[in-house]
Write a protein that holds these residues in place. Sequence first.
Motif, short mmCIF file in Angstrom:
data_model
loop_
_atom_site.label_atom_id
_atom_site.label_comp_id
_atom_site.label_asym_id
_atom_site.label_seq_id
_atom_site.Cartn_x
_atom_site.Cartn_y
_atom_site.Cartn_z
N ARG A 49 0.72 -1.11 0.13
CA ARG A 49 -0.04 0.15 0.00
C ARG A 49 0.90 1.21 0.08
NH1 ARG A 49 -4.49 -0.93 4.87
NH2 ARG A 49 -6.02 -1.74 3.16
N VAL A 75 10.89 18.02 -0.08
CA VAL A 75 10.88 17.64 -1.40
C VAL A 75 10.37 16.09 -2.06
CG1 VAL A 75 13.33 17.12 -1.73
CG2 VAL A 75 12.10 18.23 -3.55
N GLY A 76 10.81 15.06 -0.94
CA GLY A 76 10.69 13.71 -1.61
C GLY A 76 9.32 13.38 -2.27
N PHE A 79 8.67 14.56 -5.52
CA PHE A 79 9.81 13.79 -6.53
C PHE A 79 9.28 12.73 -6.80
CE2 PHE A 79 12.80 11.07 -7.78
CZ PHE A 79 13.73 11.69 -8.50
N TYR A 80 8.71 11.68 -5.84
CA TYR A 80 8.34 10.18 -6.06
C TYR A 80 7.05 10.29 -6.83
CZ TYR A 80 11.80 9.73 -2.42
OH TYR A 80 13.14 9.76 -1.63
N ILE A 463 5.82 -2.88 -9.71
CA ILE A 463 6.93 -3.01 -9.80
C ILE A 463 7.74 -3.45 -8.53
CG2 ILE A 463 7.77 -0.69 -9.12
CD1 ILE A 463 9.74 -1.13 -11.61
N LYS A 464 6.90 -3.30 -7.32
CA LYS A 464 7.73 -3.67 -6.07
C LYS A 464 7.50 -5.21 -5.96
CE LYS A 464 4.98 -1.40 -3.24
NZ LYS A 464 4.08 -0.62 -4.34
N PHE A 467 10.06 -7.88 -9.60
CA PHE A 467 11.60 -8.76 -9.65
C PHE A 467 11.47 -9.81 -8.75
CE2 PHE A 467 12.08 -4.21 -10.97
CZ PHE A 467 12.56 -4.62 -12.16
N LYS A 471 12.38 -13.50 -9.95
CA LYS A 471 13.49 -14.18 -9.36
C LYS A 471 13.09 -15.73 -9.09
CE LYS A 471 16.56 -10.46 -8.27
NZ LYS A 471 17.34 -10.67 -9.13
N MET B 15 16.14 13.94 -4.08
CA MET B 15 15.07 13.15 -3.13
C MET B 15 15.27 13.33 -1.92
SD MET B 15 15.76 10.02 -5.53
CE MET B 15 17.30 10.95 -6.43
N MET B 19 15.23 8.08 1.56
CA MET B 19 15.73 7.19 0.24
C MET B 19 17.28 6.71 0.41
SD MET B 19 15.50 6.42 -2.90
CE MET B 19 14.33 6.68 -3.97
N THR B 43 6.78 2.87 0.52
CA THR B 43 6.22 2.46 -0.76
C THR B 43 6.96 3.16 -1.83
OG1 THR B 43 4.20 1.57 -0.06
CG2 THR B 43 4.27 1.96 -2.34
N TYR B 44 6.98 4.55 -1.87
CA TYR B 44 7.72 5.25 -2.83
C TYR B 44 9.05 5.13 -3.09
CZ TYR B 44 4.00 8.86 -3.88
OH TYR B 44 2.78 9.51 -4.33
N ILE B 45 9.73 4.81 -1.91
CA ILE B 45 11.49 4.84 -1.97
C ILE B 45 11.45 3.23 -2.51
CG2 ILE B 45 13.27 4.27 -0.73
CD1 ILE B 45 12.12 6.68 0.97
N ARG B 46 10.65 2.26 -2.21
CA ARG B 46 10.76 0.96 -2.84
C ARG B 46 10.70 0.99 -4.49
NH1 ARG B 46 6.82 -3.10 0.00
NH2 ARG B 46 7.77 -4.48 -1.27
N ARG B 47 9.52 1.83 -4.83
CA ARG B 47 9.32 1.86 -6.25
C ARG B 47 10.45 2.29 -6.92
NH1 ARG B 47 9.19 4.08 -10.08
NH2 ARG B 47 7.77 4.49 -11.63
N HIS B 48 10.74 3.60 -6.41
CA HIS B 48 12.15 4.08 -7.21
C HIS B 48 13.37 3.43 -7.02
CE1 HIS B 48 10.47 8.08 -8.48
NE2 HIS B 48 9.43 7.57 -7.67
N ALA B 50 13.51 0.02 -7.09
CA ALA B 50 13.25 -1.11 -8.03
C ALA B 50 13.26 -0.70 -9.29
CB ALA B 50 11.86 -1.73 -7.59
N THR B 51 12.89 0.51 -9.69
CA THR B 51 12.89 0.80 -11.02
C THR B 51 14.53 1.27 -11.52
OG1 THR B 51 10.91 2.16 -10.52
CG2 THR B 51 11.97 2.70 -12.73
N ASN B 54 16.49 -2.42 -10.85
CA ASN B 54 15.88 -3.77 -11.45
C ASN B 54 15.92 -4.88 -10.51
OD1 ASN B 54 15.38 -2.42 -14.28
ND2 ASN B 54 17.33 -2.08 -13.90
N GLU B 55 15.68 -4.45 -9.34
CA GLU B 55 15.82 -5.64 -8.14
C GLU B 55 14.49 -5.55 -7.06
OE1 GLU B 55 18.23 -8.01 -7.13
OE2 GLU B 55 18.71 -7.85 -9.53
N PRO B 408 18.64 8.70 -10.09
CA PRO B 408 18.14 7.66 -10.48
C PRO B 408 17.91 7.34 -12.04
CG PRO B 408 16.64 9.02 -9.98
CD PRO B 408 17.70 9.99 -9.96
N HIS B 410 15.47 6.01 -14.62
CA HIS B 410 14.17 5.31 -14.66
C HIS B 410 13.79 5.01 -15.93
CE1 HIS B 410 12.96 7.01 -10.29
NE2 HIS B 410 13.49 5.78 -10.41
#
Lengths: 530, 466
Positions: A49, A75-76, A79-80, A463-464, A467, A471, B15, B19, B43-48, B50-51, B54-55, B408, B410
Amino acid sequence: MNDREKLLEKYAAKVYKNRKDHILQLAEGDEDPSIAANTRTIPGVMTARGCCYAGCKGVVVGPLKDVCVITHGPVGCGFYSWGTRRNKARPDEHAEKNFLPYCFSTDMQESDIVFGGEKKLEKAIEEAMQLFSPACIMICSTCPIGLIGDDVQAVAQRTEEKYGIKAIGYSCEGYKGVSQSAGHHIANNGLMRYVIGTGDKAPAKTFSVNILGEYNIGGDGWEEERILKRCGIEVVTMFTGDASYAALKSAHLAQLNLVMCHRSINYIAEMMKTKYGTDWLKVNFVGVGATCQSLREIAAYFNDAALSARVEEVIADELSAICGDMEYYKSRLAGKTAGIFSGGSRSHHYQTLLRDLGMNTVIAGYEFAHRDDYEGRGVIPQIKEDADSKNIETITVERDLEQYRAFYSEDELAALCAEIEIDTYAGMICDMDAGDVIVDDYNALETDELIRTVKPDIFFSGIKDKFSVQKAGVSSRQIHSYDYSGPYSGFRGAVNFGRDVTMSLFCNAWSYVTPPWKHEPTLVGSYGGR
Amino acid sequence: MSENLVNLNVNPCKMCMPMGAATALYGIRGCMSILHGSQGCATYIRRHMATHFNEPIDIASSSLTEQGTVFGGEANLLKGISNLIKLYRPEVIGVCTTCLAETIGEDVGAIIGKFHEQNPGLDVKIIRVASPGYGGTQNEGFFAALRAVAGQVEPDREPNGKINIVTPMVSPADMRWLKAFLGGMGLDAIFLPDLSDNLDGVTEKTYQRLKTGGTSLGEISKMAGAKLTVEFSEHAKPDESPAVFLHETYGVPFVRLPLPMGVRGMDSFVEVLRRHGGTVSHDLIKERGRYLDAMVDGHKYCAKARAAVFGDPDFVTAAVRLCCENGIVPVIAATGSVCPTLKAAVREEMDACAEISFVENTRILEDCDFDAIEKYCAELGVNLLIGSSDSRRISRKLGIPLIRCAFPIHDHVGGQRVRTLGFEGSLNILDQAANAMLDRTEARFRGDLYDRFYKGDAAFGEEGIG
């Protein structure tokens, strides 16, 4: 032990007690299966989530191309949420402004947190006006804003007075609610309160609709618009893919709302029904059969012989254009199984497209859905409001005496409801079969377990998960962004989807996963002199 | 006058701290991190991540809700740590704060203390990292986590003759090179962090959530007994620097070097290692020779480049020097971090390089956004972008080629494999720069040449020769 029990087996008592109600395995003869949803995530479980801000800024208001959306906070977050969803848009003709490639943030520093950020926000708006002069500014708050007491609504009001533009402040701090869903609701409220109904651009065609909950990921909305246009139906606006503030203003002048993503936009559908009398129809343009059915239901709603005939012509023509391709992909994919975790109706929608291709969905679920997305709107009266949902404002709208125009009288509508389902949604579960596993608010551990125990051939999520699923040796496709592909909706999209799934499942790389020396016997000898 | 708008950041070139902190913790063996805040941060950090890598990226969250923000997040964090341990069995847990936790004033140290009290005998090391999103960029977050790890392990001061290597965020492929390089010089090193395996994994029979790569806490504790720390950062402030900490606390001598890019970056690194017992092999000498040969081959094309270099301060500094060494004029050096030391590090060199090529204006920007970078790219005639993929919009808009070599990335695959360090990594950048210029010449030579010299020339009349 069934798959559900295997999933829950790993959990200690407390987590087990919570998760058992969010995981369902359908059984034969199971009447009214029920699932827990929209409750707090358990800390530390690696949930998929996101937060309230992500739902408001990232999903609903972010795609508005002529709106300067300013993220108020450090800022994060800005950005995200910068260009990360693939909500495609083209600038309107004659309008040069398209803010989608931009990220605007007040980039708050420690001193702003200590002394307050309202002044900085106002100056940022002043700079935005000088640089871009937008017709509409929306302010999206991140976590610290509510805590330090910045009043973004007051700033929005002062902005309107000072510059004569539309400005809306959203208190969509990340911690509100339990998921993105809270942010959808907050965004819906803002659009309903301040935008919808303020325009007067009437549709030109006899039949007109809005497509709600369509964010034009990979161009899905364009495919839907293409088909509807062929049928002679005008799309006034989408909510909010390829949409603009300018177009949303006149959304109330459309005759019918089509709802794609039920979760993120059902509030607007309901409120527009009350305020303007606009009926809504839950549609599904993902899948060939589903698209045909949705088109026929739209025609049935308008109850016009010429329109119905036109819809049938279009369906026949579109089907003949794609049937060869679809047959081929079906021949490759029939019998394969899938797991899907997508947005707020799409785990349901994609099952119909997979069915077109002869595939079975054996796992499905949502990150942020509510019980009605699973069980249908009939369950709404049974849902108990908890503290987290109470914190999200529910606005009450009343009939707009000037602009209210119901397409049908109540009696006519009741008669029509015998034929098609209007103003309601039956949920995902009713389209699933015994044995299928349904998981709400899934997490990384459960994903791993599902891959191991249910072993789907392909897994559709974000995308989370992509991979780790790959794998584990299972194909995966990103169903939030389509791995840069798309569209997947409508007729042409179905072919794209068939092509992409086939390409993923039959990629040669999978055949090399086990090195040749693993096949060789460990002992080589001769037997019986041979 | 400021280079940027003061209040509105348009297209950020940075960022946030969590992160960087979460990324750094990926270089610790058996470590998982949990962000104390609302779940969107994780969630945002995992997503960024991962992109880019690629892991699969796993970062837990204490999932604070409105109740937690009002009454404090202790209960959530305690539950979160406990669940993380039960479900994923990490050996180390990094607890990083976020805007939310810091704004409501959470005492994470006390909460961790309480966790240990409630769960005696648990064999898990919990490290706290203060990383408010408003406290700095991912670069500062990265160093904050390294500094926290170095400061919170039990030190083993027994002299061990090892060399500590502290890096800012470098790619897993660069990290692998660095490890092999130290080994090749015959040196035993401890890497803080070691992202090489955990952020660039393999296909395996059984997928494991808990990563097995990275530097173990046991190794990290030995940093206190090392004979030297090499820290690849000229810009980390003393209170963020693990090298300074190890020196002040345990007396480990240290040198702070630029990232080993380009001839000088590599030479100074090799020289330090040589002085501390490293052997310079024939292969290394050959590699240096090959690099110089390639520089000479490429310089005539590189000389046409007017580059904008942007990213974390240490990357920018090293990349600017790499450019200058081969005649690429870095007309813009920019970082999103607040970094007053950047100017001093690159000003002189940039001016000297610009002068040779008759370039009059160059800009050094700190605390800047991509809007400012774009403005100066147009103003200063930049024809090459070197940095993260966040500049792809400028690249498209102004038609400037982009070398993607910083976090990053992306819009392309392969972020985890980008090579920038060592002779080979440097050459990866130089070759791309030279080829970008060659592509441009190839496509536009006739037009450019004709327009400049012959169009409208009286000898050819109004119509020209065409």
